[in-house]
Scaffold this active site. Structure first.
Site, mmCIF file in Angstrom:
data_model
loop_
_atom_site.group_PDB
_atom_site.id
_atom_site.type_symbol
_atom_site.label_atom_id
_atom_site.label_comp_id
_atom_site.label_asym_id
_atom_site.label_seq_id
_atom_site.Cartn_x
_atom_site.Cartn_y
_atom_site.Cartn_z
ATOM 1 N N PRO A 1 8.210 -32.013 -17.048
ATOM 2 C CA PRO A 1 8.157 -31.190 -18.440
ATOM 3 C C PRO A 1 9.501 -31.134 -19.152
ATOM 4 O O PRO A 1 9.719 -30.992 -20.180
ATOM 5 C CB PRO A 1 7.694 -29.830 -18.312
ATOM 6 C CG PRO A 1 7.666 -29.737 -16.626
ATOM 7 C CD PRO A 1 8.130 -31.226 -16.037
ATOM 8 N N GLU B 1 6.296 -28.689 -6.926
ATOM 9 C CA GLU B 1 7.686 -28.496 -6.556
ATOM 10 C C GLU B 1 8.649 -29.111 -7.690
ATOM 11 O O GLU B 1 8.249 -29.685 -8.580
ATOM 12 C CB GLU B 1 8.007 -29.284 -5.043
ATOM 13 C CG GLU B 1 7.113 -29.316 -4.052
ATOM 14 C CD GLU B 1 5.896 -30.394 -4.143
ATOM 15 O OE1 GLU B 1 5.729 -30.906 -5.446
ATOM 16 O OE2 GLU B 1 5.247 -30.413 -3.373
ATOM 17 N N ASP C 1 -3.793 -48.408 -35.172
ATOM 18 C CA ASP C 1 -4.096 -47.040 -34.723
ATOM 19 C C ASP C 1 -3.008 -46.304 -35.278
ATOM 20 O O ASP C 1 -2.142 -46.404 -35.891
ATOM 21 C CB ASP C 1 -3.282 -47.070 -33.246
ATOM 22 C CG ASP C 1 -4.432 -47.651 -32.095
ATOM 23 O OD1 ASP C 1 -5.422 -47.934 -32.418
ATOM 24 O OD2 ASP C 1 -3.957 -47.838 -31.017
ATOM 25 N N ARG D 1 -2.602 -50.623 -22.761
ATOM 26 C CA ARG D 1 -3.485 -50.983 -24.078
ATOM 27 C C ARG D 1 -2.626 -51.955 -24.978
ATOM 28 O O ARG D 1 -3.223 -52.517 -25.785
ATOM 29 C CB ARG D 1 -3.921 -49.846 -24.655
ATOM 30 C CG ARG D 1 -2.965 -48.929 -25.320
ATOM 31 C CD ARG D 1 -3.915 -47.552 -25.512
ATOM 32 N NE ARG D 1 -5.022 -47.864 -26.280
ATOM 33 C CZ ARG D 1 -4.998 -48.067 -27.393
ATOM 34 N NH1 ARG D 1 -4.033 -48.232 -28.162
ATOM 35 N NH2 ARG D 1 -6.248 -48.000 -28.492
HETATM 36 N N1 ADE Z 1 4.501 -32.454 -15.176
HETATM 37 C C1 ADE Z 1 4.247 -31.081 -15.049
HETATM 38 N N2 ADE Z 1 4.332 -31.020 -16.455
HETATM 39 C C2 ADE Z 1 4.291 -32.201 -17.072
HETATM 40 C C3 ADE Z 1 4.658 -32.331 -18.471
HETATM 41 N N3 ADE Z 1 4.285 -31.663 -19.457
HETATM 42 N N4 ADE Z 1 4.693 -34.004 -18.708
HETATM 43 C C4 ADE Z 1 5.112 -34.663 -17.728
HETATM 44 N N5 ADE Z 1 5.159 -34.406 -16.476
HETATM 45 C C5 ADE Z 1 4.803 -33.007 -15.984
#
Ligand code: ADE
Length: 246
Positions: free
Chosen positions: A89, A116, A169, A154
């Protein structure tokens, strides 16, 4: 293209890689996917992939050894350079532009962690890219990696036929797509816009371009800021703005 996926949950990928366009991409030999359980690369007796954080605190941290060894081996068979992508994230947000950039590569290695954190040396010395698919936290990187792999696969030559062409797209033009209609022309009193039934291709194209512009302006004004607009587009958007505010 070769795509290797390092995960502790390889079974999560079965359905996704073997359906629809990703299945077709393999059949057309545009890409080969390998899903690898990186626990196989552990050198400790208990096959542990994580450990307690130095300095204390909650949660476990993925140790560098299995991931470094796995990536070393995956790279060693390659003549070309490899991108090593950590799903997390904290990464750079996935965009169509990023998918296009990755689709030019010959070898992608995805690293997916679960629960983790990652030992910082993985980020600092093993990976070339960190990617997030949005500002929310998933249980692991697997679902996120599938999203990236889909968006990249794709785009590979020959994968999409004319019918599914990616050129039109949303996002590939920088704008959202215009509305689509099919038969019947009148469904429960809801009529298809007359212009689409007119047979006048120039008029239809103009309507589509303007609808695309309007939809992007109303739903994703941030994309309008980045799009290259003509003088005519700007005049049209002024009118859309007036209609919205009236
Ligand atoms: N792992 C946990 N959350 C994530 C996200 N939002 N994007 C990529 N990998 C992740």
């Amino acid at each position: 293209m070769k795509i290797d996926i390092l995960t502790l949950f390889p079974e999560m990928f079965d359905g996704v890689l073997n359906s629809s366009i990703l299945k077709k991409a393999q059949e057309k030999e545009a890409v080969t996917y390998s899903v690898i359980d990186f626990r196989e690369y552990t050198t400790n007796k208990h096959r542990k992939v994580d450990d307690y954080p130095y300095g204390g605190g909650a949660g476990m941290v993925l140790t560098p050894q299995p991931l470094f060894d796995a990536v070393d081996q995956l790279k060693s068979g390659q003549e070309t350079s490899s991108r090593v992508i950590l799903m997390c994230p904290q990464g750079e947000r996935l965009t169509q532009q990023k998918a296009e950039e990755l689709s030019q590569e010959d070898h992608l290695i995805f690293i997916c962690g679960h629960y983790e954190g990652y030992d910082e040396r993985i980020r600092a010395h093993l990976v070339t890219d960190e990617i997030s698919i949005g500002d929310y936290v998933l249980t692991g990187g697997e679902l996120a990696a599938m999203v990236v792999i889909d968006s990249v696969s794709r785009l590979l030559p020959e994968v999409l036929g004319n019918e599914e062409s990616s050129k039109l797209d949303s996002y590939s033009s920088g704008l959202l797509e215009h509305p689509h209609y099919t038969r019947p022309a009148d469904f429960r009193g809801m009529r298809v816009p007359e212009v689409l039934l007119s047979g006048d291709h120039a008029k239809i194209q103009k309507w589509r371009d303007q609808e695309s512009l309007k939809r992007t302006f109303l739903r994703r004004p941030d994309l309008i800021d980045m799009a290259a607009l003509s003088e005519e587009d700007r005049i049209y958007l002024e009118k859309v703005k007036k209609d919205r505010d009236s």
